[in-house]
Design a protein around this motif. Structure first.
Motif, PDB file in Angstrom:
ATOM      1  N   LEU A   1       1.601   7.133  -6.478  1.00 10.89           N
ATOM      2  CA  LEU A   1       0.402   8.191  -7.007  1.00 10.89           C
ATOM      3  C   LEU A   1       0.645   9.530  -6.652  1.00 10.89           C
ATOM      4  O   LEU A   1       0.366  10.531  -7.273  1.00 10.89           O
ATOM      5  N   GLU A   2       1.133   9.569  -5.132  1.00 10.29           N
ATOM      6  CA  GLU A   2       1.480  10.895  -4.745  1.00 10.29           C
ATOM      7  C   GLU A   2       2.627  11.929  -5.583  1.00 10.29           C
ATOM      8  O   GLU A   2       2.112  12.835  -5.709  1.00 10.29           O
TER       9      GLU A   2
ATOM     10  N   ALA B   1      -0.487   5.150 -11.126  1.00  5.45           N
ATOM     11  CA  ALA B   1      -1.001   3.873 -10.407  1.00  5.45           C
ATOM     12  C   ALA B   1      -0.070   2.928 -10.808  1.00  5.45           C
ATOM     13  O   ALA B   1       0.547   2.863 -12.051  1.00  5.45           O
ATOM     14  N   VAL B   2       0.193   1.921  -9.969  1.00  2.00           N
ATOM     15  CA  VAL B   2       1.133   0.718 -10.571  1.00  2.00           C
ATOM     16  C   VAL B   2       0.546  -0.434 -10.155  1.00  2.00           C
ATOM     17  O   VAL B   2      -0.314  -0.578  -9.204  1.00  2.00           O
ATOM     18  N   ASP B   3       1.062  -1.509 -10.926  1.00  2.00           N
ATOM     19  CA  ASP B   3       0.702  -2.891 -10.563  1.00  2.00           C
ATOM     20  C   ASP B   3       1.762  -3.788 -10.710  1.00  2.00           C
ATOM     21  O   ASP B   3       3.001  -3.257 -10.853  1.00  2.00           O
TER      22      ASP B   3
ATOM     23  N   ALA C   1       3.743   0.536 -14.385  1.00  2.00           N
ATOM     24  CA  ALA C   1       2.767   1.668 -14.351  1.00  2.00           C
ATOM     25  C   ALA C   1       1.645   1.128 -15.222  1.00  2.00           C
ATOM     26  O   ALA C   1       1.743   0.365 -16.094  1.00  2.00           O
ATOM     27  N   ALA C   2       0.447   1.286 -14.443  1.00  2.00           N
ATOM     28  CA  ALA C   2      -0.743   0.823 -14.925  1.00  2.00           C
ATOM     29  C   ALA C   2      -0.888   1.664 -16.326  1.00  2.00           C
ATOM     30  O   ALA C   2      -0.594   2.612 -16.459  1.00  2.00           O
TER      31      ALA C   2
ATOM     32  N   THR D   1      -2.145   5.621 -17.318  1.00  2.00           N
ATOM     33  CA  THR D   1      -1.752   6.798 -16.236  1.00  2.00           C
ATOM     34  C   THR D   1      -0.818   7.589 -17.102  1.00  2.00           C
ATOM     35  O   THR D   1      -0.013   7.527 -18.025  1.00  2.00           O
TER      36      THR D   1
ATOM     37  N   SER E   1       0.675  -1.170   0.118  1.00  2.00           N
ATOM     38  CA  SER E   1      -0.078  -0.068   0.130  1.00  2.00           C
ATOM     39  C   SER E   1       0.852   1.310  -0.220  1.00  2.00           C
ATOM     40  O   SER E   1       0.557   2.356  -0.625  1.00  2.00           O
TER      41      SER E   1
ATOM     42  N   ALA F   1       2.090   2.008  -3.569  1.00  2.00           N
ATOM     43  CA  ALA F   1       1.167   2.647  -4.440  1.00  2.00           C
ATOM     44  C   ALA F   1       0.717   4.004  -4.066  1.00  2.00           C
ATOM     45  O   ALA F   1       0.453   4.831  -4.916  1.00  2.00           O
ATOM     46  N   ARG F   2       0.666   4.197  -2.828  1.00  2.00           N
ATOM     47  CA  ARG F   2       0.419   5.646  -2.371  1.00  2.00           C
ATOM     48  C   ARG F   2       1.511   6.414  -2.770  1.00  2.00           C
ATOM     49  O   ARG F   2       1.150   7.684  -3.265  1.00  2.00           O
TER      50      ARG F   2
END
Length: 345
Positions: free
Chosen positions: A232-233, A238-240, A264-265, A268, A225, A228-229
């Motif tokens: 993004l911040e 967004a990542v996967d 990277a998703a 994005t 988490s 990902a946070r």
């Protein structure tokens, strides 16, 4: 750049000495080892250790070479079985090692004080692990002398690995141990795997350095988490496909860096947050390979220079070979993550 045959550990986690933790509760362990002729000492001055002119080995000293007050601890035993101690002093304290008249601090063949973040990547694997252990423990011993619960001055125990708040001095009796703050650091590749996203921190704006994204784990938060946070911040991405890479200590001031690769998703768009991160860029393997090559040649030139004169940590080029942007130093896990990605081609 040369290809690694197998994934390499993070630079400060390649090896280390036997910490011999079972010995720490031996009464007067440090004082007794200070009296032994074969005991060696890692002197730490702030975040700096004494490094041989080659740049690849620490310069260990005898206990009698330590001048003035220092925080002492038992680090473990070397390959020969000899005890290795820590003697740590603050960065603004006098130099803790007594040099004889023939060993000038400015002589080209004398050991030099070098910061962990500058020297760790070039040190021998065992010595790099020993220096990060010494700096991490030394900074805790120097920075946390008081009980965090009641404010009483604590007493060092366990040969430097614990502090006790003494009830006899009005304290609360609590035991304190070296603190470690977990932080994630992640290299984010594009959806097609052909580019790597790096960001320029506001602190590095003047040096035009780009690095991977990092941040501390918040209370109650998982590592996944946090990754990902933070991405993004800081970068709006967004990542996967998150993959754990490895970890290493980073005592600035007391972090444990947990490294990841991610993708990277789709769809994005990267954008810097404008505060902590002032720019983000997608880099190709060719661009990063060129910058890493410049960095490697600089390191080789500095090592050669150190054999002939006092080593410089100014960051100025010694080869005249420059890249259009800078990358993190070789002691950092960020550097290892970038190299991983470049070599994965």
């Amino acid at each position: 750049m040369p290809q690694s045959r197998a994934p390499q550990p993070p630079p400060l986690a390649r090896a280390g000495i036997d910490r011999a933790a079972a010995e720490r509760d031996t009464p007067d362990l440090v004082d007794r080892r200070r009296q032994q002729a074969d005991t060696r000492v890692v002197a730490v001055h702030g975040d700096r250790g004494l490094v041989e002119p080659s740049g690849t080995r620490l310069h260990l000293v005898a206990p009698t070479a330590i001048a003035g007050a220092a925080e002492w601890a038992f680090l473990g035993r070397d390959a020969s079985g000899a005890a290795v101690l820590l003697a740590a002093t603050a960065a603004d304290a006098p130099e803790p090692v007594v040099r004889d008249a023939s060993d000038s601090a400015t002589a080209p063949d004398s050991p030099q004080w070098r910061a962990l973040r500058a020297a760790g990547g070039e040190l021998d694997a065992v010595d790099a692990g020993l220096l990060v252990e010494a700096v991490s423990l030394g900074r805790w011993l120097l920075d946390a002398p008081f009980c965090s619960t009641c404010g009483t001055r604590t007493v060092v125990r366990a040969a430097g690995w614990a502090r006790h708040c003494p009830v006899s001095e009005g304290g609360c009796g609590r035991e304190h141990f070296p603190r470690t703050d977990p932080a994630v650091i992640v290299a984010v590749q594009s959806t097609d795997g052909e580019r790597l996203l790096l960001g320029k921190n506001a602190i590095w704006a003047g040096s035009n350095m780009y690095s991977t994204f990092a941040g501390f784990v918040e209370a109650g938060e998982s590592l996944e988490s946090t990754v990902a946070r933070e991405v993004l911040e800081e970068a709006g991405v967004a990542v996967d496909d998150l993959r754990y890479r490895g970890s290493q200590s980073w005592p600035y001031p007391r972090s444990l860096m947990l490294g990841f690769h991610a993708t990277a998703a789709a769809g994005t768009v990267a954008r810097a947050d404008g505060e902590e991160i002032v720019d983000v860029r997608w880099f190709s393997r060719g661009e990063l390979a060129e910058a890493l090559g410049v960095q490697a040649r600089e390191a080789q030139a500095r090592e050669a220079q150190a054999r002939a004169s006092v080593a410089s940590e100014s960051g100025a080029s010694v080869t005249g070979d420059t890249a259009p942007f800078a990358l993190p130093g070789t002691a950092s896990i960020a550097h290892r993550l970038i190299v991983d990605w470049v070599e994965r081609a």
